[in-house]
Motif scaffolding. Structure first.
Motif, short mmCIF file in Angstrom:
data_model
loop_
_atom_site.label_atom_id
_atom_site.label_comp_id
_atom_site.label_asym_id
_atom_site.label_seq_id
_atom_site.Cartn_x
_atom_site.Cartn_y
_atom_site.Cartn_z
N ASP A 84 0.56 -1.38 -0.05
CA ASP A 84 -0.05 0.02 -0.12
C ASP A 84 0.84 1.31 0.11
O ASP A 84 0.62 2.27 -0.90
CB ASP A 84 -0.97 0.01 1.26
N GLU A 85 2.21 1.16 0.94
CA GLU A 85 2.90 2.44 0.89
C GLU A 85 3.33 2.73 -0.78
O GLU A 85 3.53 3.78 -0.98
CB GLU A 85 3.95 2.12 1.83
N THR A 86 3.94 1.64 -1.20
CA THR A 86 4.46 1.73 -2.51
C THR A 86 3.37 2.23 -3.63
O THR A 86 3.63 3.30 -4.26
CB THR A 86 4.86 0.23 -3.01
N LEU A 87 2.42 1.67 -3.48
CA LEU A 87 1.30 2.27 -4.43
C LEU A 87 1.07 3.83 -4.32
O LEU A 87 0.59 4.52 -4.93
CB LEU A 87 -0.03 1.54 -4.48
N ALA A 88 0.94 4.15 -2.84
CA ALA A 88 0.60 5.29 -2.37
C ALA A 88 1.68 6.66 -2.75
O ALA A 88 1.53 7.59 -3.29
CB ALA A 88 0.44 5.55 -0.80
N TRP A 89 2.91 5.97 -2.66
CA TRP A 89 4.24 6.58 -3.17
C TRP A 89 4.05 6.74 -4.72
O TRP A 89 4.50 7.84 -5.25
CB TRP A 89 5.49 6.08 -2.77
N PHE A 90 3.62 5.89 -5.39
CA PHE A 90 3.34 5.90 -7.14
C PHE A 90 2.67 7.19 -7.11
O PHE A 90 2.90 8.21 -7.98
CB PHE A 90 2.64 4.79 -7.59
N ALA A 91 1.49 7.41 -6.38
CA ALA A 91 0.60 8.43 -6.51
C ALA A 91 1.16 9.97 -5.95
O ALA A 91 0.85 10.90 -6.53
CB ALA A 91 -0.78 8.06 -5.59
N LEU A 92 1.80 9.49 -4.86
CA LEU A 92 2.50 10.85 -4.49
C LEU A 92 3.51 11.44 -5.51
O LEU A 92 3.59 12.48 -5.81
CB LEU A 92 3.29 10.55 -3.23
N ALA A 93 4.39 10.48 -6.10
CA ALA A 93 5.12 10.98 -7.29
C ALA A 93 4.44 11.60 -8.34
O ALA A 93 5.06 12.54 -8.74
CB ALA A 93 6.11 9.65 -7.60
N ARG A 94 3.59 11.01 -8.72
CA ARG A 94 2.82 11.58 -9.76
C ARG A 94 2.14 12.93 -9.56
O ARG A 94 2.31 13.73 -10.42
CB ARG A 94 1.41 10.65 -10.34
N GLU A 140 5.87 -3.04 -11.13
CA GLU A 140 6.09 -2.46 -12.63
C GLU A 140 4.79 -2.59 -13.57
O GLU A 140 4.21 -1.99 -14.09
CB GLU A 140 7.37 -3.11 -13.42
N LYS A 141 4.24 -3.73 -13.45
CA LYS A 141 2.94 -4.22 -13.96
C LYS A 141 1.83 -3.22 -13.33
O LYS A 141 1.00 -2.69 -14.20
CB LYS A 141 2.61 -5.78 -13.84
N GLU A 142 1.81 -2.99 -12.07
CA GLU A 142 0.77 -2.08 -11.45
C GLU A 142 0.94 -0.86 -12.07
O GLU A 142 0.00 -0.03 -12.59
CB GLU A 142 1.15 -2.04 -9.91
N LEU A 143 2.40 -0.22 -11.99
CA LEU A 143 2.35 1.37 -12.56
C LEU A 143 1.95 1.35 -14.18
O LEU A 143 1.38 2.28 -14.61
CB LEU A 143 3.94 1.69 -12.59
N SER A 144 2.22 0.15 -14.86
CA SER A 144 1.73 0.29 -16.36
C SER A 144 0.45 0.49 -16.33
O SER A 144 -0.38 0.71 -17.34
CB SER A 144 2.30 -1.07 -17.22
N LEU A 145 -0.48 -0.15 -15.48
CA LEU A 145 -1.99 0.11 -15.41
C LEU A 145 -2.16 1.47 -15.62
O LEU A 145 -3.37 2.10 -16.03
CB LEU A 145 -2.57 -0.40 -14.17
N ALA A 146 -1.36 2.42 -15.13
CA ALA A 146 -1.66 3.87 -15.01
C ALA A 146 -1.14 4.55 -16.10
O ALA A 146 -1.66 5.42 -16.80
CB ALA A 146 -1.29 4.47 -13.94
N THR A 147 0.18 4.10 -16.62
CA THR A 147 1.09 4.78 -17.56
C THR A 147 1.07 4.19 -18.80
O THR A 147 1.53 4.97 -19.83
CB THR A 147 2.41 4.91 -16.79
N ARG A 148 0.73 2.82 -19.08
CA ARG A 148 0.85 1.79 -20.16
C ARG A 148 2.47 1.78 -20.32
O ARG A 148 2.94 0.70 -20.14
CB ARG A 148 -0.05 2.75 -21.54
N TRP A 166 -2.07 9.24 -19.34
CA TRP A 166 -2.14 8.49 -18.11
C TRP A 166 -3.47 8.30 -17.63
O TRP A 166 -4.48 9.24 -17.59
CB TRP A 166 -1.20 8.98 -17.11
N ASN A 167 -3.82 7.26 -16.80
CA ASN A 167 -5.11 6.97 -16.17
C ASN A 167 -5.18 7.68 -14.84
O ASN A 167 -4.69 6.76 -13.82
CB ASN A 167 -5.39 5.70 -16.33
N GLU A 168 -5.73 8.76 -14.68
CA GLU A 168 -5.45 9.47 -13.47
C GLU A 168 -6.51 8.62 -12.37
O GLU A 168 -6.15 8.88 -11.21
CB GLU A 168 -5.92 10.82 -13.48
N ARG A 169 -7.48 7.96 -12.85
CA ARG A 169 -8.27 7.50 -11.79
C ARG A 169 -7.50 6.27 -10.84
O ARG A 169 -7.83 6.07 -9.69
CB ARG A 169 -9.51 6.72 -12.15
N VAL A 170 -6.40 5.52 -11.74
CA VAL A 170 -5.64 4.64 -11.19
C VAL A 170 -4.83 5.14 -9.74
O VAL A 170 -4.64 4.90 -8.81
CB VAL A 170 -4.92 3.77 -12.10
N PHE A 171 -4.18 6.40 -10.25
CA PHE A 171 -3.56 7.02 -9.49
C PHE A 171 -4.28 7.65 -8.20
O PHE A 171 -3.87 7.54 -7.00
CB PHE A 171 -2.80 8.31 -9.85
#
Ligand SMILES: C[S@@+](CC[C@H](N)C(=O)[O-])C[C@H]1O[C@@H](n2cnc3c(N)ncnc32)[C@H](O)[C@@H]1O
Length: 335
Positions: free
Chosen positions: A82-92, A115-123, A144-149
């Motif tokens: 959860d922290e990693t995905l939250a940091w993906f969103a924070l970085a975005r 990496e696969k998770e991030l590609s859901l948002a950025t392709r 980018w898919n902002e809803r995923v972020f």
């Protein structure tokens, strides 16, 4: 050497489009000699020993994730999903339009899954593997898919330990439940502790809360914790207590500023992703140096950790106060 950091630096060095960055932000910042060539690199690092290393290397640092936006955002996540995905969103959220995000993780921390998770948002992503780690980067193309972020951002907001008033946050120790070892210690802490008491590695404040409820003669309680986010949760979780409480964002292994009548702890034994029994042992050494003569130490540990020998070598008179199949309680007196 930090393999994920080295892989991140390699990904930057081998991709001319990423260098030289005019300005960059580093979330989960780790110092590296190559960053001295960068004109403007700001770091955020919630873990005190790493923040101290960043400061010592002379880089600018923000205590909180800074507001603003950058053309390049680097991220070295920790090990929580959860922290990693939250940091993906924070970085975005800190990226300028058209900017680039760069992440690096050890394979054992699920790098390819993330990496696969991030590609859901950025392709589109570019990735590199080295040192048993993976670095991947994506450049904002306006698609980018902002809803995923947005979903990931919500994973980083404050959460509750079920059926309690305790507030925690993804990534801090035991953020979804009370640690069973700490619960065992809480069940056995005596009510007659008095004077000044310290909680080393206090986390979000569970043991401190127990002490304040149970021990009316504690005059001052000092919390020492390396993770700034956990300490911020502890402040909220202990706000209803009217006793004197101090909060220290502090690396316990560097020693304590005061001496104590009693110390409680569930010592850490991980550094980054690896087991580090020496970290727990250095907590014992600091406790030995910080207790008054006759002072009392109350600690819980996983059964396999070799703290008895360390307590003996430090001159404590210790006893096993309780045990269960997973944990042991070691109570010790400073002679
Ligand atoms: C096993 S947890 C116990 C947390 C809390 N006392 C509890 O019972 O829930 C150990 C804590 O020590 C913190 N920690 C790790 N290294 C530290 C250091 N060098 N100085 C201070 N705290 C540290 C961790 O962030 C974590 O919150």
């Amino acid at each position: 050497m930090n393999p994920a950091l080295e892989t991140l630096v390699l990904a930057l060095a081998t991709n001319e489009a990423l260098l030289p960055p005019p300005r960059a932000l580093f979330l989960g910042a780790h110092a590296h000699p190559s960053f001295h060539d960068w004109p403007d690199l700001t770091g955020w690092q919630p873990l005190k020993p790493l923040a101290d290393a960043w400061d010592a290397a002379g880089f600018p640092r923000s205590d909180e994730p800074p507001s603003g936006s950058w053309p390049l955002v680097l991220v070295l996540p920790n090990k929580s999903r959860d922290e990693t995905l939250a940091w993906f969103a924070l970085a975005r959220s800190r990226l300028e339009p058209g900017g680039t995000l760069v992440f690096a993780l050890p394979n054992t921390a699920g790098a390819s899954r993330f990496e696969k998770e991030l590609s859901l948002a950025t392709r589109d992503l570019v990735s590199l593997t080295k040192h048993k780690c993976r670095a991947f980067h994506a450049t904002d193309d306006g698609q980018w898919n902002e809803r995923v972020f947005d979903q990931w951002q919500s994973l980083g907001t404050p959460r509750n330990i079920p059926e309690s008033h305790f507030i925690t946050q993804a990534g801090i120790f035991s953020c979804d439940h009370t640690d069973p070892g700490s619960q065992l210690l809480a069940d056995h802490l005596p009510a007659n502790l008095r004077g000044t008491v310290a909680d080393l590695g206090a986390g979000w404040g569970f043991l401190s809360d127990t002490l304040l409820r149970r021990c009316p003669n504690i005059q001052r309680l000092d919390l020492f914790e390396a993770d700034a986010r956990a300490l911020a949760c502890a402040r909220l979780n202990l706000a209803s207590h009217s006793r004197e409480i101090t909060y220290h964002w502090h690396d316990v292994t560097t020693g304590l500023p005061h001496t104590y009548d009693a110390i409680v702890m569930n010592p850490p034994f991980h550094t980054g992703q690896s087991t580090d029994v020496n970290l727990g042992c250095s907590f014992l050494t600091v406790a030995a140096n910080s207790l008054r003569r006759g002072g009392k130490l109350f600690l819980v540990a996983n059964r396999q950790l070799p703290y008895e020998a360390a307590l003996g070598a430090l001159g404590f008179a210790w006893r096993m106060a309780a045990e269960n199949p997973n944990y042991k309680l070691l109570f010790a007196d400073k002679r």
